[in-house]
Design a protein around this motif. Structure first.
Motif, PDB file in Angstrom:
ATOM      1  N   GLU A 184      -1.197   3.714   6.970  1.00 16.22           N
ATOM      2  CA  GLU A 184      -0.430   3.217   5.829  1.00 16.22           C
ATOM      3  C   GLU A 184       0.884   2.596   6.267  1.00 16.22           C
ATOM      4  OE1 GLU A 184       0.968   4.494   1.335  1.00 16.22           O
ATOM      5  OE2 GLU A 184      -0.190   5.879   2.577  1.00 16.22           O
ATOM      6  N   LEU A 185       1.191   1.442   5.659  1.00 14.53           N
ATOM      7  CA  LEU A 185       2.456   0.757   5.894  1.00 14.53           C
ATOM      8  C   LEU A 185       3.425   1.144   4.783  1.00 14.53           C
ATOM      9  CD1 LEU A 185       0.939  -2.768   6.627  1.00 14.53           C
ATOM     10  CD2 LEU A 185       1.782  -1.135   8.326  1.00 14.53           C
ATOM     11  N   GLU A 186       4.578   1.629   5.143  1.00 11.32           N
ATOM     12  CA  GLU A 186       5.573   2.029   4.144  1.00 11.32           C
ATOM     13  C   GLU A 186       6.414   0.812   3.781  1.00 11.32           C
ATOM     14  OE1 GLU A 186       7.772   5.388   5.481  1.00 11.32           O
ATOM     15  OE2 GLU A 186       5.990   6.656   5.697  1.00 11.32           O
ATOM     16  N   LEU A 187       5.971   0.090   2.749  1.00  8.95           N
ATOM     17  CA  LEU A 187       6.622  -1.153   2.351  1.00  8.95           C
ATOM     18  C   LEU A 187       7.258  -1.014   0.974  1.00  8.95           C
ATOM     19  CD1 LEU A 187       3.831  -3.714   3.347  1.00  8.95           C
ATOM     20  CD2 LEU A 187       5.816  -3.014   4.698  1.00  8.95           C
ATOM     21  N   PRO A 188       8.493  -1.510   0.809  1.00  8.95           N
ATOM     22  CA  PRO A 188       9.087  -1.581  -0.529  1.00  8.95           C
ATOM     23  C   PRO A 188       8.237  -2.484  -1.417  1.00  8.95           C
ATOM     24  CG  PRO A 188      10.749  -1.930   1.164  1.00  8.95           C
ATOM     25  CD  PRO A 188       9.413  -1.973   1.856  1.00  8.95           C
ATOM     26  N   GLU A 189       8.417  -2.368  -2.708  1.00  3.54           N
ATOM     27  CA  GLU A 189       7.544  -3.042  -3.667  1.00  3.54           C
ATOM     28  C   GLU A 189       7.519  -4.563  -3.506  1.00  3.54           C
ATOM     29  OE1 GLU A 189       6.724  -2.960  -8.474  1.00  3.54           O
ATOM     30  OE2 GLU A 189       8.137  -1.583  -7.556  1.00  3.54           O
ATOM     31  N   THR A 190       8.690  -5.174  -3.320  1.00  2.00           N
ATOM     32  CA  THR A 190       8.721  -6.628  -3.207  1.00  2.00           C
ATOM     33  C   THR A 190       8.032  -7.091  -1.929  1.00  2.00           C
ATOM     34  OG1 THR A 190      10.824  -6.647  -4.409  1.00  2.00           O
ATOM     35  CG2 THR A 190      10.195  -8.670  -3.288  1.00  2.00           C
ATOM     36  N   GLU A 191       8.230  -6.377  -0.834  1.00  2.00           N
ATOM     37  CA  GLU A 191       7.570  -6.735   0.417  1.00  2.00           C
ATOM     38  C   GLU A 191       6.053  -6.583   0.284  1.00  2.00           C
ATOM     39  OE1 GLU A 191       9.261  -4.803   3.816  1.00  2.00           O
ATOM     40  OE2 GLU A 191      11.305  -5.285   3.209  1.00  2.00           O
ATOM     41  N   LEU A 192       5.620  -5.584  -0.459  1.00  2.00           N
ATOM     42  CA  LEU A 192       4.188  -5.399  -0.686  1.00  2.00           C
ATOM     43  C   LEU A 192       3.615  -6.570  -1.480  1.00  2.00           C
ATOM     44  CD1 LEU A 192       1.767  -3.420  -0.382  1.00  2.00           C
ATOM     45  CD2 LEU A 192       2.390  -2.505  -2.619  1.00  2.00           C
ATOM     46  N   ARG A 193       4.356  -7.029  -2.490  1.00  2.00           N
ATOM     47  CA  ARG A 193       3.888  -8.185  -3.265  1.00  2.00           C
ATOM     48  C   ARG A 193       3.830  -9.440  -2.403  1.00  2.00           C
ATOM     49  NH1 ARG A 193       7.366  -6.408  -7.347  1.00  2.00           N
ATOM     50  NH2 ARG A 193       8.764  -8.148  -6.993  1.00  2.00           N
ATOM     51  N   LEU A 194       4.846  -9.610  -1.541  1.00  2.00           N
ATOM     52  CA  LEU A 194       4.864 -10.773  -0.653  1.00  2.00           C
ATOM     53  C   LEU A 194       3.676 -10.746   0.298  1.00  2.00           C
ATOM     54  CD1 LEU A 194       6.179 -13.280   0.566  1.00  2.00           C
ATOM     55  CD2 LEU A 194       7.646 -11.766   1.915  1.00  2.00           C
ATOM     56  N   LEU A 195       3.421  -9.597   0.901  1.00  2.00           N
ATOM     57  CA  LEU A 195       2.287  -9.475   1.819  1.00  2.00           C
ATOM     58  C   LEU A 195       0.977  -9.740   1.089  1.00  2.00           C
ATOM     59  CD1 LEU A 195       1.229  -8.772   4.630  1.00  2.00           C
ATOM     60  CD2 LEU A 195       1.221  -6.352   3.925  1.00  2.00           C
ATOM     61  N   GLY A 196       0.846  -9.182  -0.111  1.00  2.00           N
ATOM     62  CA  GLY A 196      -0.367  -9.389  -0.887  1.00  2.00           C
ATOM     63  C   GLY A 196      -0.604 -10.857  -1.205  1.00  2.00           C
ATOM     64  N   ARG A 197       0.484 -11.557  -1.533  1.00  2.00           N
ATOM     65  CA  ARG A 197       0.318 -12.993  -1.857  1.00  2.00           C
ATOM     66  C   ARG A 197      -0.113 -13.786  -0.637  1.00  2.00           C
ATOM     67  NH1 ARG A 197      -1.311 -16.872  -2.530  1.00  2.00           N
ATOM     68  NH2 ARG A 197      -0.860 -18.603  -3.969  1.00  2.00           N
ATOM     69  N   LEU A 198       0.385 -13.430   0.547  1.00  2.00           N
ATOM     70  CA  LEU A 198      -0.021 -14.115   1.766  1.00  2.00           C
ATOM     71  C   LEU A 198      -1.468 -13.807   2.122  1.00  2.00           C
ATOM     72  CD1 LEU A 198       3.216 -13.560   3.887  1.00  2.00           C
ATOM     73  CD2 LEU A 198       2.435 -15.725   2.912  1.00  2.00           C
ATOM     74  N   VAL A 199      -1.857 -12.547   1.981  1.00  2.00           N
ATOM     75  CA  VAL A 199      -3.231 -12.148   2.296  1.00  2.00           C
ATOM     76  C   VAL A 199      -4.214 -12.784   1.315  1.00  2.00           C
ATOM     77  CG1 VAL A 199      -4.816 -10.182   2.496  1.00  2.00           C
ATOM     78  CG2 VAL A 199      -2.491 -10.006   3.391  1.00  2.00           C
ATOM     79  N   GLN A 200      -3.769 -13.007   0.093  1.00  2.00           N
ATOM     80  CA  GLN A 200      -4.621 -13.635  -0.919  1.00  2.00           C
ATOM     81  C   GLN A 200      -5.143 -14.987  -0.423  1.00  2.00           C
ATOM     82  OE1 GLN A 200      -2.875 -13.795  -4.873  1.00  2.00           O
ATOM     83  NE2 GLN A 200      -3.915 -15.728  -5.313  1.00  2.00           N
ATOM     84  N   ASP A 201      -4.310 -15.701   0.334  1.00  2.00           N
ATOM     85  CA  ASP A 201      -4.721 -16.997   0.892  1.00  2.00           C
ATOM     86  C   ASP A 201      -4.727 -16.938   2.415  1.00  2.00           C
ATOM     87  OD1 ASP A 201      -5.195 -18.360  -1.452  1.00  2.00           O
ATOM     88  OD2 ASP A 201      -3.149 -19.087  -1.648  1.00  2.00           O
ATOM     89  N   ARG A 234      11.240  -8.595   8.311  1.00  2.00           N
ATOM     90  CA  ARG A 234      11.080  -7.144   8.166  1.00  2.00           C
ATOM     91  C   ARG A 234       9.602  -6.756   8.110  1.00  2.00           C
ATOM     92  NH1 ARG A 234      15.239  -7.815   4.512  1.00  2.00           N
ATOM     93  NH2 ARG A 234      13.893  -7.444   2.728  1.00  2.00           N
ATOM     94  N   LEU A 235       8.789  -7.572   7.449  1.00  2.00           N
ATOM     95  CA  LEU A 235       7.349  -7.303   7.410  1.00  2.00           C
ATOM     96  C   LEU A 235       6.762  -7.301   8.824  1.00  2.00           C
ATOM     97  CD1 LEU A 235       5.879  -9.319   4.393  1.00  2.00           C
ATOM     98  CD2 LEU A 235       5.685  -6.857   4.786  1.00  2.00           C
ATOM     99  N   ARG A 236       7.130  -8.308   9.613  1.00  2.00           N
ATOM    100  CA  ARG A 236       6.634  -8.380  10.982  1.00  2.00           C
ATOM    101  C   ARG A 236       7.034  -7.149  11.782  1.00  2.00           C
ATOM    102  NH1 ARG A 236       8.655 -14.558  11.737  1.00  2.00           N
ATOM    103  NH2 ARG A 236       6.738 -15.662  11.182  1.00  2.00           N
TER     104      ARG A 236
END
Length: 268
Positions: A184-201, A234-236
Motif C-alpha cells: 500500500e502507498l500512503e498517499l494524501p487524497e489529492t495525490e491519489l486522485r492525480l495518480l488515478g487520473r494518470l493511470v486512467q490514461d 512527491r509521487l515519484r
C-alpha cells in the motif's frame, strides 16, 4: 411588470459570484521565493480563499496596514528582517493568525516562531493541500469562515467504484487507496486522485490543463503548473520508496505527464 431578461439574469448571477468572492477571507503570503508563493496561492485559492503576496517584511507591513488580512502565511527565511522578527512585532499590534513556514529539522525556528506568537507551523517541503486545510481550520476557528464555496476536499473525487491497474500499480478510486506490487502507498487524497487520473490514461500523456481541471477543479495554470510539478515529484519519491521505477511517471515535453505501461509484475 416586465419579466427579467436572460441578460439581466446572467448579470445578476455574475454580481452574486463577484460579491461572494470579495467576501472570501484574504490571506497574506510572505515568501521571497516566487515559485513557492505561486504554489501556496494556487492551493489557497482553489479552496476559495483570496491571496496577496509580499516578498519581505516591509512589503508585508504595508499590506497589513492597508488590507483586511485575516491570515498570514509567513516564511522564516526572509531577506532582511526574518519571519520570526516580523511575527514578534506583529503580535504587538495585531492578533491576526500566523502560519509559519520553517526549514526541515530547524527545531529552534519552530520553537522561536511559536514563542513569537505564531498559531501554527509547517516544515518545508510540505503538502500544499495540508497548508490549505490548516488555513481553513484556523479561519474557521477565528472567523467562522472557510472560503467562498470551499469544501474540505479540493477537486472532483473521480469515478466511483473504478479500480485502475497498470502493471503492479493498482488504484482503487472508490476505496481511496493505491498499491504497488501489493504494497500500500500512503498517499494524501489529492495525490491519489492525480495518480488515478494518470493511470486512467496509462501510456498516454495527460495535458496539464486536464489534470488541473479534473483533479483540482480549476483551469488556472498560474501556480497550477508548479503545483502539479511538485506533486508529481512527491509521487515519484513515495513510489520509488516501494520499489517503483524512477521514471514510472514521465514528463512529456509540451504534452503533459504520463504513467508508463509496465508488465503485470516486477522482477524479483
Amino acid at each position: 411588470m416586465s419579466e427579467p431578461t436572460m441578460g439581466s439574469a446572467k448579470q445578476a448571477a455574475s454580481a452574486t459570484q463577484a460579491a461572494s468572492a470579495s467576501q472570501a477571507p484574504l490571506v497574506l503570503v510572505v515568501d521571497d521565493e516566487e515559485q513557492m508563493t505561486a504554489i501556496i496561492s494556487f492551493a489557497l485559492e482553489t479552496q476559495g480563499l483570496r491571496t496577496l503576496i509580499a516578498a519581505d517584511a516591509r512589503s508585508a507591513r504595508k499590506l497589513l496596514d492597508t488590507e483586511p488580512i485575516e491570515l498570514v502565511v509567513l516564511d522564516v527565511m526572509l531577506p532582511g528582517e526574518s519571519g520570526i522578527e516580523l511575527c514578534r512585532s506583529l503580535r504587538e499590534t495585531s492578533d491576526v493568525p500566523v502560519i509559519l513556514l520553517t526549514a526541515l529539522g530547524e527545531v529552534d525556528d519552530r520553537v522561536a516562531g511559536l514563542t513569537a506568537g505564531a498559531d501554527d507551523y509547517l516544515t518545508k517541503p510540505f503538502s500544499p493541500r495540508e497548508l490549505a486545510l490548516r488555513a481553513q481550520a484556523i479561519l474557521r476557528r477565528v472567523t467562522g469562515a472557510t472560503g467562498a464555496g470551499a469544501s474540505s476536499v479540493a477537486g472532483p473525487a473521480g469515478p466511483a467504484g473504478q479500480v485502475l491497474r497498470c502493471g503492479p500499480l493498482r488504484v482503487d478510486r472508490a476505496g481511496g487507496s493505491a498499491t504497488w506490487d501489493g504494497i500500500e502507498l500512503e498517499l494524501p487524497e489529492t495525490e491519489l486522485r492525480l495518480l488515478g487520473r494518470l493511470v486512467q490514461d496509462a501510456g498516454r500523456a495527460v495535458p496539464l490543463r486536464t489534470l488541473l481541471q479534473e483533479v483540482w477543479g480549476t483551469s488556472r495554470t498560474e501556480g497550477g503548473r508548479d503545483m502539479v510539478k511538485s506533486m508529481i515529484y512527491r509521487l515519484r519519491q513515495q513510489m520509488r520508496a516501494q520499489g517503483a521505477p524512477a521514471d514510472l511517471i514521465e514528463a512529456v515535453r509540451g504534452q503533459g505527464y504520463r504513467v508508463r505501461v509496465l508488465p503485470s509484475s516486477r522482477p524479483r
